[in-house]
Write a protein that holds these residues in place. Structure first.
Motif, PDB file in Angstrom:
ATOM      1  N   ILE A 123       4.063  -1.783   4.794  1.00  0.00           N
ATOM      2  CA  ILE A 123       3.745  -2.782   5.808  1.00  0.00           C
ATOM      3  C   ILE A 123       4.959  -2.977   6.706  1.00  0.00           C
ATOM      4  N   LYS A 124       4.735  -2.935   7.996  1.00  0.00           N
ATOM      5  CA  LYS A 124       5.818  -3.114   8.962  1.00  0.00           C
ATOM      6  C   LYS A 124       6.209  -4.581   9.004  1.00  0.00           C
TER       7      LYS A 124
ATOM      8  N   TYR B 223      -0.603  -0.570  -5.142  1.00  0.00           N
ATOM      9  CA  TYR B 223      -0.403  -1.833  -4.428  1.00  0.00           C
ATOM     10  C   TYR B 223       1.036  -1.949  -3.935  1.00  0.00           C
ATOM     11  N   ARG B 224       1.999  -1.623  -4.785  1.00  0.00           N
ATOM     12  CA  ARG B 224       3.413  -1.696  -4.373  1.00  0.00           C
ATOM     13  C   ARG B 224       3.715  -0.706  -3.246  1.00  0.00           C
ATOM     14  N   LYS B 225       3.117   0.487  -3.311  1.00  0.00           N
ATOM     15  CA  LYS B 225       3.322   1.478  -2.258  1.00  0.00           C
ATOM     16  C   LYS B 225       2.749   0.970  -0.943  1.00  0.00           C
ATOM     17  N   GLN B 226       1.574   0.377  -0.999  1.00  0.00           N
ATOM     18  CA  GLN B 226       0.945  -0.153   0.201  1.00  0.00           C
ATOM     19  C   GLN B 226       1.773  -1.305   0.770  1.00  0.00           C
TER      20      GLN B 226
END
Length: 106
Positions: A69-70, A62-65
């Motif tokens: 995010i731009k 989740y943190r990586k995703q």
């Protein structure tokens, strides 16, 4: 406070014992390997190691995703202020001063 009744892992322990009773005997205990899944379930009930590992992996994903995010389209602090939410007069916010609540003139 004293607990009464069996522990939360007691059903798993019963499965382990039932497996040992049906698959081993005093002369031959080679059937223990069949009981490994039941033993793993019992240990998981006691220690929650697999659950913890899964939670850590999900949080990391989740943190990586979220990091990918731009944020180019995100409004700047100045744009947020110009929206009249932070630093605006009561008239700009379309609010009337209340006689019950204190307010500060900007």
């Amino acid at each position: 406070m004293q607990r009464t009744g069996p522990s939360r892992c007691f059903p798993f322990w019963q499965e382990v014992l039932a497996c040992y009773v049906t698959n081993t005997n005093p002369e031959d205990d080679s059937g223990k390997t069949k009981c490994q899944p039941f033993l793993e379930d019992y240990y998981e009930c006691l220690h929650h190691k697999k659950e913890h590992a899964r939670t850590v992996a999900l949080q990391a994903a989740y943190r990586k995703q979220q990091a990918n995010i731009k944020r180019d389209e995100a409004p700047s602090a100045g744009e947020i202020r110009r929206m009249g939410i932070v630093d605006a007069t009561l008239e700009e916010k379309n609010l009337k001063p209340s006689k019950w609540f204190p307010h500060k003139e900007i």
